[in-house]
Design an enzyme around this catalytic site. Structure first.
Site, PDB file in Angstrom:
ATOM      1  N   ARG A  63       0.741  -1.259  -0.079  1.00  0.00           N
ATOM      2  CA  ARG A  63       0.379  -0.242  -0.284  1.00  0.00           C
ATOM      3  C   ARG A  63       0.714   1.035  -0.016  1.00  0.00           C
ATOM      4  NH1 ARG A  63      -2.835  -3.158   4.231  1.00  0.00           N
ATOM      5  NH2 ARG A  63      -5.124  -4.234   2.808  1.00  0.00           N
ATOM      6  N   HIS A 114      -0.568  11.637 -28.777  1.00  0.00           N
ATOM      7  CA  HIS A 114      -1.153  10.092 -28.709  1.00  0.00           C
ATOM      8  C   HIS A 114      -1.933   9.636 -29.372  1.00  0.00           C
ATOM      9  CE1 HIS A 114      -3.487   6.889 -26.214  1.00  0.00           C
ATOM     10  NE2 HIS A 114      -4.153   7.362 -26.866  1.00  0.00           N
ATOM     11  N   GLU A 164      -4.089  17.083 -12.045  1.00  0.00           N
ATOM     12  CA  GLU A 164      -4.971  17.852 -13.196  1.00  0.00           C
ATOM     13  C   GLU A 164      -7.069  18.174 -13.039  1.00  0.00           C
ATOM     14  OE1 GLU A 164      -2.918  15.354 -16.186  1.00  0.00           O
ATOM     15  OE2 GLU A 164      -4.404  15.959 -17.670  1.00  0.00           O
ATOM     16  N   GLU A 167       9.862  17.674 -25.253  1.00  0.00           N
ATOM     17  CA  GLU A 167       9.138  18.660 -23.575  1.00  0.00           C
ATOM     18  C   GLU A 167       9.845  19.240 -23.306  1.00  0.00           C
ATOM     19  OE1 GLU A 167       6.017  17.171 -22.885  1.00  0.00           O
ATOM     20  OE2 GLU A 167       6.124  14.616 -23.450  1.00  0.00           O
ATOM     21  N   HIS A 217       0.355  16.285 -26.836  1.00  0.00           N
ATOM     22  CA  HIS A 217      -0.351  15.101 -26.700  1.00  0.00           C
ATOM     23  C   HIS A 217      -1.543  14.994 -27.042  1.00  0.00           C
ATOM     24  CE1 HIS A 217       2.977  16.435 -23.477  1.00  0.00           C
ATOM     25  NE2 HIS A 217       3.419  14.989 -23.444  1.00  0.00           N
ATOM     26  N   LYS A 228       2.604  11.414 -11.812  1.00  0.00           N
ATOM     27  CA  LYS A 228       1.794  10.341 -12.654  1.00  0.00           C
ATOM     28  C   LYS A 228       3.037   8.707 -12.818  1.00  0.00           C
ATOM     29  CE  LYS A 228      -0.389  13.500 -15.394  1.00  0.00           C
ATOM     30  NZ  LYS A 228      -0.534  13.343 -16.001  1.00  0.00           N
ATOM     31  N   LYS A 239       7.590  22.948 -14.569  1.00  0.00           N
ATOM     32  CA  LYS A 239       6.790  21.816 -14.242  1.00  0.00           C
ATOM     33  C   LYS A 239       6.409  21.535 -12.473  1.00  0.00           C
ATOM     34  CE  LYS A 239       5.290  16.606 -14.617  1.00  0.00           C
ATOM     35  NZ  LYS A 239       5.609  15.362 -15.790  1.00  0.00           N
ATOM     36  N   ARG A 258      -2.761  21.560 -14.245  1.00  0.00           N
ATOM     37  CA  ARG A 258      -1.232  20.938 -14.996  1.00  0.00           C
ATOM     38  C   ARG A 258      -2.001  20.357 -16.056  1.00  0.00           C
ATOM     39  NH1 ARG A 258       0.943  15.648 -11.287  1.00  0.00           N
ATOM     40  NH2 ARG A 258       2.501  15.051 -13.308  1.00  0.00           N
ATOM     41  N   HIS A 311       7.655   8.427 -28.158  1.00  0.00           N
ATOM     42  CA  HIS A 311       6.750   9.817 -27.459  1.00  0.00           C
ATOM     43  C   HIS A 311       6.974  11.158 -27.767  1.00  0.00           C
ATOM     44  CE1 HIS A 311       3.925  11.115 -24.840  1.00  0.00           C
ATOM     45  NE2 HIS A 311       4.891  11.351 -23.955  1.00  0.00           N
ATOM     46  N   ASN A 327      -0.230  18.936 -20.644  1.00  0.00           N
ATOM     47  CA  ASN A 327      -0.221  17.506 -22.599  1.00  0.00           C
ATOM     48  C   ASN A 327      -0.199  18.614 -23.713  1.00  0.00           C
ATOM     49  OD1 ASN A 327      -0.534  15.530 -20.683  1.00  0.00           O
ATOM     50  ND2 ASN A 327      -2.487  15.809 -20.274  1.00  0.00           N
TER      51      ASN A 327
HETATM   52  P1  NAD Z   1      12.110   5.473 -22.285  1.00  0.00           P
HETATM   53  O1  NAD Z   1      12.430   5.341 -20.770  1.00  0.00           O
HETATM   54  O2  NAD Z   1      11.936   4.146 -23.117  1.00  0.00           O
HETATM   55  O3  NAD Z   1      14.461   5.422 -22.825  1.00  0.00           O
HETATM   56  C1  NAD Z   1      14.375   5.972 -24.304  1.00  0.00           C
HETATM   57  C2  NAD Z   1      15.306   4.983 -24.507  1.00  0.00           C
HETATM   58  O4  NAD Z   1      16.661   5.479 -23.823  1.00  0.00           O
HETATM   59  C3  NAD Z   1      15.407   3.070 -24.098  1.00  0.00           C
HETATM   60  O5  NAD Z   1      15.620   2.838 -24.678  1.00  0.00           O
HETATM   61  C4  NAD Z   1      15.980   3.167 -22.699  1.00  0.00           C
HETATM   62  O6  NAD Z   1      16.822   1.894 -22.018  1.00  0.00           O
HETATM   63  C5  NAD Z   1      17.397   3.850 -23.436  1.00  0.00           C
HETATM   64  N1  NAD Z   1      17.771   4.836 -22.488  1.00  0.00           N
HETATM   65  C6  NAD Z   1      17.674   5.195 -20.922  1.00  0.00           C
HETATM   66  N2  NAD Z   1      18.686   6.144 -20.578  1.00  0.00           N
HETATM   67  C7  NAD Z   1      19.498   6.080 -21.092  1.00  0.00           C
HETATM   68  C8  NAD Z   1      21.068   6.057 -21.074  1.00  0.00           C
HETATM   69  N3  NAD Z   1      21.067   7.127 -19.981  1.00  0.00           N
HETATM   70  N4  NAD Z   1      22.090   6.234 -22.024  1.00  0.00           N
HETATM   71  C9  NAD Z   1      21.929   5.504 -23.411  1.00  0.00           C
HETATM   72  N5  NAD Z   1      20.261   4.942 -23.210  1.00  0.00           N
HETATM   73  C10 NAD Z   1      19.641   5.411 -22.521  1.00  0.00           C
HETATM   74  O7  NAD Z   1      11.501   6.522 -22.803  1.00  0.00           O
HETATM   75  P2  NAD Z   1      11.996   7.936 -22.477  1.00  0.00           P
HETATM   76  O8  NAD Z   1      11.337   8.311 -23.203  1.00  0.00           O
HETATM   77  O9  NAD Z   1      12.107   8.899 -21.220  1.00  0.00           O
HETATM   78  O10 NAD Z   1      10.612   7.978 -21.851  1.00  0.00           O
HETATM   79  C11 NAD Z   1       8.924   7.888 -22.167  1.00  0.00           C
HETATM   80  C12 NAD Z   1       8.295   6.951 -21.565  1.00  0.00           C
HETATM   81  O11 NAD Z   1       7.697   7.993 -20.148  1.00  0.00           O
HETATM   82  C13 NAD Z   1       6.799   6.683 -22.180  1.00  0.00           C
HETATM   83  O12 NAD Z   1       6.124   5.672 -21.011  1.00  0.00           O
HETATM   84  C14 NAD Z   1       5.771   8.257 -21.230  1.00  0.00           C
HETATM   85  O13 NAD Z   1       4.139   7.347 -21.163  1.00  0.00           O
HETATM   86  C15 NAD Z   1       6.231   8.393 -20.010  1.00  0.00           C
HETATM   87  N6  NAD Z   1       6.185   9.568 -19.728  1.00  0.00           N
HETATM   88  C16 NAD Z   1       5.628   9.901 -18.786  1.00  0.00           C
HETATM   89  C17 NAD Z   1       5.143  11.136 -18.227  1.00  0.00           C
HETATM   90  C18 NAD Z   1       4.849  11.427 -16.600  1.00  0.00           C
HETATM   91  O14 NAD Z   1       4.914  12.689 -16.228  1.00  0.00           O
HETATM   92  N7  NAD Z   1       4.464  10.461 -16.042  1.00  0.00           N
HETATM   93  C19 NAD Z   1       5.849  11.916 -18.408  1.00  0.00           C
HETATM   94  C20 NAD Z   1       6.345  12.205 -20.294  1.00  0.00           C
HETATM   95  C21 NAD Z   1       6.461  10.335 -20.430  1.00  0.00           C
HETATM   96  N1  GLY Z   2       3.638  14.770 -18.656  1.00  0.00           N
HETATM   97  C1  GLY Z   2       2.289  15.296 -18.343  1.00  0.00           C
HETATM   98  C2  GLY Z   2       1.639  15.648 -16.401  1.00  0.00           C
HETATM   99  O1  GLY Z   2       3.045  14.696 -15.844  1.00  0.00           O
HETATM  100  O2  GLY Z   2       1.170  16.375 -16.324  1.00  0.00           O
END
Ligand code: NAD
Ligand code: GLY
Length: 389
Positions: A142, A273, A258, A206, A269, A164, A248, A262, A286, A266
């Site tokens: 939890r 999406h 949100e 971003e 997005h 998130k 942010k 907030r 993304h 997006n």
């Molecule tokens: P990711 O986590 O897939 O990383 C991208 C690639 O880079 C992967 O292959 C990873 O292994 C590699 N990598 C990571 N760090 C590295 C490094 N230092 N050196 C070499 N390779 C490296 O993608 P991302 O773009 O970081 O994140 C995308 C994800 O984030 C999506 O799932 C999206 O939905 C999510 N997201 C979440 C939020 C939120 O607010 N929580 C906001 C935006 C995106």
């Molecule tokens: N990436 C959008 C949010 O965190 O709200």
């Protein structure tokens, strides 16, 4: 169309010394869930980033098979003095593994090692690992504390901050998740040196996003420095990460869950999406989909009379200079929908949609944003004008 009012944001003050050794701490104010974001080259090896970690016997570093071999040992060293046992789990790399099955593997390791409810999880990786680890932390017994150690530009400027967390469901991205804040965020800029250029560009989408929605002076600065940012200039990246996190934090501290402002984070997005889902997740990154989605959302904002054509051209140019696509792809829908209808059908399952109405983040002259709706016919025109073919 509903308008969102803003508390003022402290104006951007670029650090002209742009020292590669600069270290910053950005606070995020959320009452008893407040935390610091530590930013710097070598932050993982910097003891200041790790002061006053939550006490526990056990820690679990969640990473993936790409990032783990590069950076898990350094993180283990950094926290070894605090925890008696530091376990590591390396999940397979990719958005395709951001699912319930692989979330379960985190719980399996925790239970195999009799991790108790004080256990601290460390997310070492990009947004995929950060979102999954945060959700695992929200659920395990939890709720246990977790720390974000983001290693992509996208995760340093966006996904690691704000709480998130989620995994994907076959029916939709990030559909199963929770709001759950980390205990702190540690952004080591040195990790960006191993990031493939395509991932740097995706992260820059971003970063750019924060300019038109909140701070045109930051957009000016990005225009002056885009080439060096793409080339990995550490001092400039430090400032870009800092300013992105400040904006942010400013937004999230006003609206953690949100219910209003907030949603402006997006920007781009909703169209993005549709691109990700319509092409199949992972075809475009993304950030690539968001970059192109911002161009489409800017065109929609112009057609609604909120910005002028010069602003659309300005945004398109900076997004292109960041190495991102600015023309939308054709979505070939197996059920025979036209390209525009395929976009619309994917946009209707966006989490912002309400009672079937698609809600867009629209930008306004002067560097602000609001949430609005638009007639399908107008959205179709934008899609046709902004897509290849
Ligand atoms: P990711 O986590 O897939 O990383 C991208 C690639 O880079 C992967 O292959 C990873 O292994 C590699 N990598 C990571 N760090 C590295 C490094 N230092 N050196 C070499 N390779 C490296 O993608 P991302 O773009 O970081 O994140 C995308 C994800 O984030 C999506 O799932 C999206 O939905 C999510 N997201 C979440 C939020 C939120 O607010 N929580 C906001 C935006 C995106
Ligand atoms: N990436 C959008 C949010 O965190 O709200």
């Amino acid at each position: 169309m509903s308008s969102v009012s803003f508390a003022p944001l402290v104006p951007f003050q670029p650090d002209n010394s742009v020292s590669a050794a600069a270290a910053y701490t950005v606070p995020i104010a959320l009452g008893d869930r407040s935390y610091p974001i530590h930013i710097g080259a070598g932050a993982v090896a910097d003891a200041r980033a790790w002061a006053n970690l939550p006490k526990a016997q056990t820690a679990l570093i969640v990473t993936n098979t790409t990032v783990g071999p590069l950076y898990a040992a350094a993180l283990q060293d950094a926290i070894a003095g605090v925890y008696e046992r530091v376990h590591v789990i390396a999940l397979p790399d990719g958005e395709a593994y951001k699912d319930w099955l692989h979330l379960q593997r985190i719980f399996d390791v925790l239970l195999e090692n009799q991790a108790d409810r004080k256990t601290v999880l460390f997310a070492l990786g990009g947004g995929v690992i950060g979102d999954m680890t945060g959700f695992a932390a929200a659920c395990y017994m939890r709720g246990v504390p977790f720390v974000q150690v983001p290693t992509t530009l996208l995760s340093q400027v966006d996904s690691s901050v704000g709480g998130k967390t989620a995994v994907n469901h076959p029916a939709g991205k990030n559909m199963i998740g929770a709001f759950y804040q980390p205990e702190r965020v540690v952004c080591d800029l040195n990790a960006l040196a191993t990031l493939p250029p395509r991932e740097v560009s995706a992260g820059l989408a971003e970063v750019i996003k924060y300019g038109p929605i909140a701070d045109l002076s930051f957009l000016d600065w990005l225009e002056r420095n885009m080439d060096e940012l793409r080339n990995g200039h550490t001092g400039l990246l430090a400032q870009a990460v800092k300013r992105s996190c400040e904006i942010k934090a400013w937004v999230v501290s006003q609206d953690e869950r949100e219910s209003g402002i907030r949603a402006i984070l997006n920007f781009g997005h909703t169209f993005g999406h549709a691109i990700e889902a319509g092409l199949g997740f992972g075809t475009w990154l993304h950030g690539e989909a968001v970059g192109c989605g911002m161009v489409m959302a800017a065109h929609l904002s112009e057609r609604l009379g909120l910005i002028d054509a010069a602003m659309v051209a300005r945004l398109t140019a900076i997004i292109s200079r960041a190495g991102l696509p600015v023309k939308g792809p054709q979505l070939n829908d197996p059920s025979g929908l036209s390209n525009a209808d395929a976009y619309l059908s994917h946009m209707r399952v966006d989490k912002k949609a309400q009672a079937g109405d698609i809600r867009f983040v629209l930008i306004e002259a002067g560097g602000s944003a609001k949430i609005g709706v638009a007639e399908d016919a107008l959205v179709r025109e934008v899609i046709e004008a902004c897509c290849d073919g």
